[in-house]
Design an enzyme around this catalytic site. Structure first.
Site, mmCIF file in Angstrom:
data_model
loop_
_atom_site.group_PDB
_atom_site.id
_atom_site.type_symbol
_atom_site.label_atom_id
_atom_site.label_comp_id
_atom_site.label_asym_id
_atom_site.label_seq_id
_atom_site.Cartn_x
_atom_site.Cartn_y
_atom_site.Cartn_z
ATOM 1 N N HIS A 37 -9.370 11.215 2.384
ATOM 2 C CA HIS A 37 -8.383 10.140 2.242
ATOM 3 C C HIS A 37 -7.086 10.443 2.994
ATOM 4 C CE1 HIS A 37 -6.104 7.088 -0.319
ATOM 5 N NE2 HIS A 37 -7.188 6.431 0.064
ATOM 6 N N LYS A 83 -4.314 10.629 5.826
ATOM 7 C CA LYS A 83 -3.900 9.723 6.896
ATOM 8 C C LYS A 83 -2.843 10.451 7.719
ATOM 9 C CE LYS A 83 -4.466 6.167 3.411
ATOM 10 N NZ LYS A 83 -4.841 7.153 2.386
ATOM 11 N N HIS A 121 0.826 -1.198 0.000
ATOM 12 C CA HIS A 121 0.000 0.000 0.000
ATOM 13 C C HIS A 121 0.867 1.257 0.000
ATOM 14 C CE1 HIS A 121 -3.368 2.551 1.821
ATOM 15 N NE2 HIS A 121 -3.902 2.025 0.747
ATOM 16 N N ASP A 145 16.886 10.783 -7.839
ATOM 17 C CA ASP A 145 18.337 11.020 -7.678
ATOM 18 C C ASP A 145 18.810 10.897 -6.236
ATOM 19 O OD1 ASP A 145 18.500 11.423 -10.381
ATOM 20 O OD2 ASP A 145 18.548 13.608 -10.266
ATOM 21 N N ASP A 160 0.155 17.193 20.210
ATOM 22 C CA ASP A 160 0.721 18.393 20.825
ATOM 23 C C ASP A 160 1.146 19.391 19.759
ATOM 24 O OD1 ASP A 160 0.176 17.249 23.241
ATOM 25 O OD2 ASP A 160 2.197 16.523 23.593
ATOM 26 N N LYS A 191 3.363 4.364 -1.110
ATOM 27 C CA LYS A 191 3.532 5.335 -2.183
ATOM 28 C C LYS A 191 4.887 6.005 -1.960
ATOM 29 C CE LYS A 191 -1.110 4.981 -1.541
ATOM 30 N NZ LYS A 191 -1.739 4.339 -0.379
#
Length: 475
Positions: free
Chosen positions: A394, A396, A221, A228, A401, A223
């Site tokens: 979507h 996450k 899952h 470079d 604090d 990404k």
């Protein structure tokens, strides 16, 4: 159950020998699979649930467990060679001590050292993310590494592919790793221009050999993009038109990161591990980059069924426990385990500002029902819950604090914490925390607050929520 017992009684009288063989086979089946499950040392409730299902559904239960049951992957990893830099134990106040404890926990569970970033940019929604991504790819001189759960052959996917093709033709090494389930619509014909230009493409857990047990239910899952060894992208945004608000009015509300600095090396390491695992190749020769230390404390968190510690889950819970003022959580899938639920309710009961931002309706109605089954306990503890819509939220992210933020690909649920290969970033920086707080506050202002006295139909709400909660370990 009564009908089953009646059938067994009748069968025993009608065909005693055949029934004895059936009973013996069933007993061997139960003992063998029971030992297999018990020896995995999972949670007692989950273990008992699987044992009961195998007993009630002979043979069919085995098929279900074989494909969807808890699994561990043992894979050859570069992780054995990861640096284990010792973190400084300098004196400091209590807050500093707690931050150092989080860093040590992250390092111990992932074997990736705490690091720094020289530049971190929060990219809100797909439009800004794809523009920054294509710009970075266009500037590549040595290599571009990409790993995605979803890479669609649509307008967005074509735009990113064409940017990669241009660089591959210029002699830049391009490696693209996509999940075989998440990117199931991606065809070799679409990828042909990239391959013909010299790019490399690999599939994570392809379905060409479905008899290999881990391939169906354990997905990457993640990404990750590394350009470079100097610029990296990670977060929650896939390559799809569904994430670009310029192309679709109902595009996802999402968050991604553009990162520079020495921590990029850790994301590069994660990609290379996945590439070697998926392809069986040796570690490719990558020029070493030694960027100067930055001002932002950053740490890469990875988790998956190839490790025992559930690092992302553990760091979320630890960060919530360490919080002293606020805990703000945004997640499209909210199916917490006992430890996470205890952490959230304890923080709220202790008087902290605890807020939860979830979609009003996720892309899975079952997950929506399961999430809402936890609302009553959260509300009773004092948690403020906001449901975002009509766009699917979507994002996450966890904010604790004034200086702790976790942003990445992992949802706050069983699948992300235990089954999927995930990657998140832990930042200990007031500036990033402030930017994340501003974003979450903006989204919460547009998301109606869930009230404890809301009306809830038994058939349309309370019953389906309770039933969906039973499926939580499988979601």
């Amino acid at each position: 159950m009564t009908a089953l017992l009646d059938w067994l009684h009748a069968a025993a009288h009608a065909h005693p020998l055949r029934f004895d063989l059936f009973a013996a086979g069933w007993l061997v089946y139960l003992i063998g699979l029971g030992l297999w499950i018990v020896l995995q040392k999972r949670e007692p409730a989950a273990t008992l649930a699987w044992l009961i299902s195998l007993a009630v559904l002979p043979y069919l239960g085995f098929v279900i467990y074989y494909w969807f049951g808890p699994q561990r992957i043992r894979r050859q990893r570069l992780r054995r060679g990861r640096a284990r830099a010792r973190l400084p134990l300098a004196d400091g106040d209590a807050a500093d001590a707690e931050l150092r404890e989080l860093a040590r926990l992250g390092q111990a569970t992932t074997r990736l050292p705490a690091s720094t970033a020289s530049d971190v940019r929060l990219l809100v929604d797909g439009g800004a993310t794809y523009d920054a991504l294509v710009e970075a790819i266009a500037g590549a001189r040595e290599h571009v590494h990409l790993e995605y759960y979803i890479f669609e052959p649509d307008r967005t996917g074509t735009r990113v592919r064409d940017a990669l093709v241009e660089r591959a033709k210029a002699g830049v090494t391009v490696r693209l790793l996509v999940d075989a389930v998440g990117s199931a619509r991606l065809r070799r014909r679409f990828l042909a221009p990239l391959v013909e230009a010299g790019g490399e493409v690999a599939w994570f857990h392809p379905m060409l050999a479905p008899w290999r047990r881990p391939w169906l239910n354990l997905r990457s899952h993640r990404k990750i993009v590394v350009v470079d060894g100097r610029i990296a992208f990670t977060g929650g945004i896939n390559v799809t038109d569904e994430e670009d608000e310029r192309l679709r009015a109902d595009a996802y509300r999402d968050l991604h990161l553009r990162i520079e600095g020495e921590v990029v090396g850790a994301l590069q390491q994660v990609f290379l591990e996945d590439w070697i695992y998926a392809t069986g190749q040796r570690a490719p020769s990558i020029p070493r980059v030694a960027p100067a230390r930055g001002a932002v404390d950053a740490q890469v968190l990875v988790s998956g069924p190839d490790g025992p510690w559930e690092p992302i889950h553990r760091l979320h819970v630890a960060a919530i426990h360490a919080a002293r003022q606020r805990v703000w959580l945004a997640t499209p899938y909210f199916v917490p385990g006992e430890a996470a639920m205890m952490a959230l309710t304890s923080a709220a009961l202790a008087g902290l500002d605890v807020r939860l931002l979830v979609p009003s309706l996720s892309d899975s109605r079952l997950v929506t029902y399961a999430a809402r089954s936890y609302f009553d306990d959260l509300l009773a503890a004092g948690v403020r819950i906001h449901e975002y819509g009509p766009r699917l939220m979507h994002t996450k992210a966890l904010l604790c604090d004034e200086d702790v933020a976790i942003i990445g690909s992992a949802n706050f649920d069983y699948r992300s914490f235990r089954l999927n290969f995930e990657v998140s970033m832990l930042f200990r920086d007031a500036g990033i925390a402030a930017s994340l707080a501003e974003l979450l506050q903006h989204d919460m202002a547009q998301a109606p607050r869930v009230r404890a006295d809301r009306r809830r139909s038994f058939l349309r709400a309370r019953l389906p929520e309770s039933l969906a909660r039973l499926m939580s370990p499988l979601l």
